[in-house]
Scaffold this active site. Structure first.
Site, PDB file in Angstrom:
ATOM      1  N   ASP A 158     -55.209 -34.317  15.594  1.00 20.00           N
ATOM      2  CA  ASP A 158     -55.446 -33.274  14.587  1.00 20.00           C
ATOM      3  C   ASP A 158     -54.100 -32.602  14.327  1.00 20.00           C
ATOM      4  O   ASP A 158     -53.518 -32.004  15.253  1.00 20.00           O
ATOM      5  CB  ASP A 158     -56.475 -32.270  15.124  1.00 20.00           C
ATOM      6  CG  ASP A 158     -56.886 -31.262  14.064  1.00 20.00           C
ATOM      7  OD1 ASP A 158     -56.056 -30.928  13.185  1.00 20.00           O
ATOM      8  OD2 ASP A 158     -58.029 -30.793  14.106  1.00 20.00           O
ATOM      9  N   VAL A 159     -53.618 -32.692  13.103  1.00 17.62           N
ATOM     10  CA  VAL A 159     -52.263 -32.194  12.811  1.00 17.62           C
ATOM     11  C   VAL A 159     -52.118 -30.684  12.977  1.00 17.62           C
ATOM     12  O   VAL A 159     -51.002 -30.164  13.018  1.00 17.62           O
ATOM     13  CB  VAL A 159     -51.788 -32.612  11.393  1.00 17.62           C
ATOM     14  CG1 VAL A 159     -51.682 -34.134  11.279  1.00 17.62           C
ATOM     15  CG2 VAL A 159     -52.693 -32.042  10.298  1.00 17.62           C
ATOM     16  N   TYR A 163     -54.939 -24.636  -1.762  1.00 17.29           N
ATOM     17  CA  TYR A 163     -54.213 -25.922  -1.753  1.00 17.29           C
ATOM     18  C   TYR A 163     -52.871 -25.793  -2.478  1.00 17.29           C
ATOM     19  O   TYR A 163     -51.847 -26.298  -1.992  1.00 17.29           O
ATOM     20  CB  TYR A 163     -55.128 -26.940  -2.426  1.00 17.29           C
ATOM     21  CG  TYR A 163     -54.675 -28.383  -2.423  1.00 17.29           C
ATOM     22  CD1 TYR A 163     -54.871 -29.206  -1.316  1.00 17.29           C
ATOM     23  CD2 TYR A 163     -54.113 -28.956  -3.564  1.00 17.29           C
ATOM     24  CE1 TYR A 163     -54.506 -30.547  -1.341  1.00 17.29           C
ATOM     25  CE2 TYR A 163     -53.747 -30.292  -3.602  1.00 17.29           C
ATOM     26  CZ  TYR A 163     -53.944 -31.086  -2.491  1.00 17.29           C
ATOM     27  OH  TYR A 163     -53.583 -32.415  -2.519  1.00 17.29           O
ATOM     28  N   ASP A 222     -54.873 -39.610  13.084  1.00 14.92           N
ATOM     29  CA  ASP A 222     -55.959 -39.178  12.194  1.00 14.92           C
ATOM     30  C   ASP A 222     -57.076 -38.621  13.081  1.00 14.92           C
ATOM     31  O   ASP A 222     -57.018 -38.734  14.310  1.00 14.92           O
ATOM     32  CB  ASP A 222     -56.458 -40.371  11.360  1.00 14.92           C
ATOM     33  CG  ASP A 222     -57.104 -39.963  10.033  1.00 14.92           C
ATOM     34  OD1 ASP A 222     -56.557 -40.288   8.964  1.00 14.92           O
ATOM     35  OD2 ASP A 222     -58.178 -39.299  10.077  1.00 14.92           O
ATOM     36  N   LYS A 256     -49.381 -26.496  -0.666  1.00 15.82           N
ATOM     37  CA  LYS A 256     -48.525 -27.590  -1.146  1.00 15.82           C
ATOM     38  C   LYS A 256     -47.186 -27.067  -1.668  1.00 15.82           C
ATOM     39  O   LYS A 256     -46.171 -27.771  -1.597  1.00 15.82           O
ATOM     40  CB  LYS A 256     -49.261 -28.402  -2.216  1.00 15.82           C
ATOM     41  CG  LYS A 256     -50.444 -29.233  -1.671  1.00 15.82           C
ATOM     42  CD  LYS A 256     -50.033 -30.213  -0.593  1.00 15.82           C
ATOM     43  CE  LYS A 256     -51.006 -31.360  -0.423  1.00 15.82           C
ATOM     44  NZ  LYS A 256     -50.647 -32.237   0.722  1.00 15.82           N
TER      45      LYS A 256
HETATM   46  N1  NAD Z   1     -55.469 -38.326  -4.065  1.00 10.50           N
HETATM   47  C1  NAD Z   1     -54.699 -37.572  -4.836  1.00 10.50           C
HETATM   48  O1  NAD Z   1     -54.818 -37.560  -6.070  1.00 10.50           O
HETATM   49  C2  NAD Z   1     -53.625 -36.709  -4.226  1.00 10.50           C
HETATM   50  C3  NAD Z   1     -52.762 -36.032  -5.094  1.00 10.50           C
HETATM   51  C4  NAD Z   1     -51.746 -35.249  -4.574  1.00 10.50           C
HETATM   52  C5  NAD Z   1     -51.601 -35.145  -3.203  1.00 10.50           C
HETATM   53  N2  NAD Z   1     -52.457 -35.793  -2.367  1.00 10.50           N
HETATM   54  C6  NAD Z   1     -52.248 -35.646  -0.939  1.00 10.50           C
HETATM   55  O2  NAD Z   1     -52.105 -36.928  -0.356  1.00 10.50           O
HETATM   56  C7  NAD Z   1     -52.544 -36.874   1.001  1.00 10.50           C
HETATM   57  C8  NAD Z   1     -53.559 -37.979   1.245  1.00 10.50           C
HETATM   58  O3  NAD Z   1     -54.657 -37.773   0.389  1.00 10.50           O
HETATM   59  P1  NAD Z   1     -55.781 -38.900   0.096  1.00 10.50           P
HETATM   60  O4  NAD Z   1     -56.151 -38.761  -1.319  1.00 10.50           O
HETATM   61  O5  NAD Z   1     -55.346 -40.204   0.631  1.00 10.50           O
HETATM   62  O6  NAD Z   1     -56.984 -38.294   0.965  1.00 10.50           O
HETATM   63  P2  NAD Z   1     -58.117 -39.009   1.828  1.00 10.50           P
HETATM   64  O7  NAD Z   1     -59.174 -37.985   1.983  1.00 10.50           O
HETATM   65  O8  NAD Z   1     -58.454 -40.352   1.292  1.00 10.50           O
HETATM   66  O9  NAD Z   1     -57.379 -39.232   3.248  1.00 10.50           O
HETATM   67  C9  NAD Z   1     -56.954 -38.138   4.035  1.00 10.50           C
HETATM   68  C10 NAD Z   1     -56.908 -38.547   5.494  1.00 10.50           C
HETATM   69  O10 NAD Z   1     -56.469 -37.409   6.259  1.00 10.50           O
HETATM   70  C11 NAD Z   1     -57.270 -37.314   7.441  1.00 10.50           C
HETATM   71  N3  NAD Z   1     -57.292 -35.938   7.935  1.00 10.50           N
HETATM   72  C12 NAD Z   1     -57.952 -34.877   7.416  1.00 10.50           C
HETATM   73  N4  NAD Z   1     -57.744 -33.785   8.170  1.00 10.50           N
HETATM   74  C13 NAD Z   1     -56.918 -34.149   9.190  1.00 10.50           C
HETATM   75  C14 NAD Z   1     -56.342 -33.469  10.296  1.00 10.50           C
HETATM   76  N5  NAD Z   1     -56.585 -32.166  10.507  1.00 10.50           N
HETATM   77  N6  NAD Z   1     -55.543 -34.163  11.137  1.00 10.50           N
HETATM   78  C15 NAD Z   1     -55.303 -35.481  10.943  1.00 10.50           C
HETATM   79  N7  NAD Z   1     -55.837 -36.187   9.913  1.00 10.50           N
HETATM   80  C16 NAD Z   1     -56.636 -35.527   9.053  1.00 10.50           C
HETATM   81  C17 NAD Z   1     -58.650 -37.800   6.992  1.00 10.50           C
HETATM   82  O11 NAD Z   1     -59.456 -38.190   8.101  1.00 10.50           O
HETATM   83  C18 NAD Z   1     -58.277 -38.974   6.067  1.00 10.50           C
HETATM   84  O12 NAD Z   1     -58.159 -40.185   6.786  1.00 10.50           O
HETATM   85  C19 NAD Z   1     -53.085 -35.461   1.223  1.00 10.50           C
HETATM   86  O13 NAD Z   1     -52.083 -34.646   1.804  1.00 10.50           O
HETATM   87  C20 NAD Z   1     -53.378 -34.990  -0.189  1.00 10.50           C
HETATM   88  O14 NAD Z   1     -53.372 -33.587  -0.291  1.00 10.50           O
HETATM   89  C21 NAD Z   1     -53.466 -36.575  -2.848  1.00 10.50           C
END
Ligand code: NAD
Length: 246
Positions: free
Chosen positions: A62-63, A154, A37, A158
């Protein structure tokens, strides 16, 4: 025996939210987990919450950076042994209508989600094929299936993750590396709780089960795809949406 007993797992973006819940579920199932992260403070707190360094490690990663992902896997294999599971979960949103979205907002989302997932899939598959197999889970979104207003960046990223998952699955299946994807809907995390109330309400109205999902309900499906329970599945996409957009 847990479903992931003795396995080494890496989860990106697991300092909080869905990723942290996936890490917790994996550890409860017998795995040891390395979190990649960019939020060092949250990453350190997550390791403590997950039971300390015997169970979990944090690496700044950083991914968007392929070399950083290779380093993340190196740390995981040195700490806990050959990589068995990798989850491409890291992500952000930069929502805006096309009229107002900047090129930077578009490029950021493609770099973090699509390129980041490609970096992770490529690196993880490369290691797993040498170890006789493994499971990769890619986190897409229902936004990538139906397209959502304000998310041209997005939704594109996705949806791209689905094409990437299927193509990569075909390339490495003969080495027993399975690659599947999930498409969550509205899940209660910091990312979605930041939405304006009217956007949240509009989404809620579309959900047949009548409620938002919890991160643990996503983590259970990821556990299934990461474990031998899904041993004859690769290149598939599972929706976790409470029935929204079926
Ligand atoms: N929450 C939802 O409703 C939802 C729905 C569909 C998909 N998603 C997907 O699920 C995944 C997680 O989402 P979430 O809701 O837990 O988000 P969140 O914001 O709570 O957590 C995301 C994490 O990713 C980290 N991050 C951001 N950019 C980064 C990078 N460049 N390199 C490494 N780490 C990085 C952040 O620091 C954070 O810890 C994401 O891919 C999101 O698109 C979420």
């Amino acid at each position: 025996m847990g479903l992931l007993e003795g396995r080494t797992a890496v989860v990106t973006g697991a300092a909080r939210g869905i990723g942290l819940e996936i890490a917790r579920t994996f550890i409860d199932s017998g795995a040891r987990v390395v979190i990649g992260d960019i939020d060092d403070e949250a990453g350190a707190a997550a390791v403590t919450e997950l039971g300390g360094e015997d169970a979990a490690r944090y690496v700044n990663c950083d991914v968007r950076d392929g070399a950083a992902i290779e380093h993340l896997i190196d740390v995981a294999e040195e700490a806990f042994g050959p990589l068995g599971v990798f989850v491409n979960n890291a992500g952000v949103t930069r929502d805006a209508t096309m009229r107002t979205m900047t090129e930077e907002q578009f490029d950021d989302i493609i770099a973090i989600h699509l390129k980041g997932t490609w970096n992770g899939t490529r690196a993880a598959a490369g290691r797993m094929r040498e170890h006789g197999g493994g499971a990769i889970v890619n986190v897409s979104s229902i936004s990538g299936k139906v397209g959502l207003k304000g998310q041209t960046n997005y939704s594109a990223a996705k949806a791209g993750i689905i094409g990437l998952t299927k193509a990569a699955a075909k390339e490495v299946a003969f080495k027993n590396v399975r690659i599947n994807a999930i498409q969550p809907g509205l899940i209660r995390t910091a990312m979605t709780l930041a939405m304006p109330q009217h956007v949240w309400d509009e989404k809620m109205a579309e959900i047949p089960l009548g409620r938002a999902g919890e991160p643990s309900e996503v983590a259970q499906v990821v556990l299934f795809l990461a474990s031998d329970m899904s041993s004859y599945m690769t290149g598939t996409v599972l929706e976790i949406t409470g029935g929204r957009h079926i």
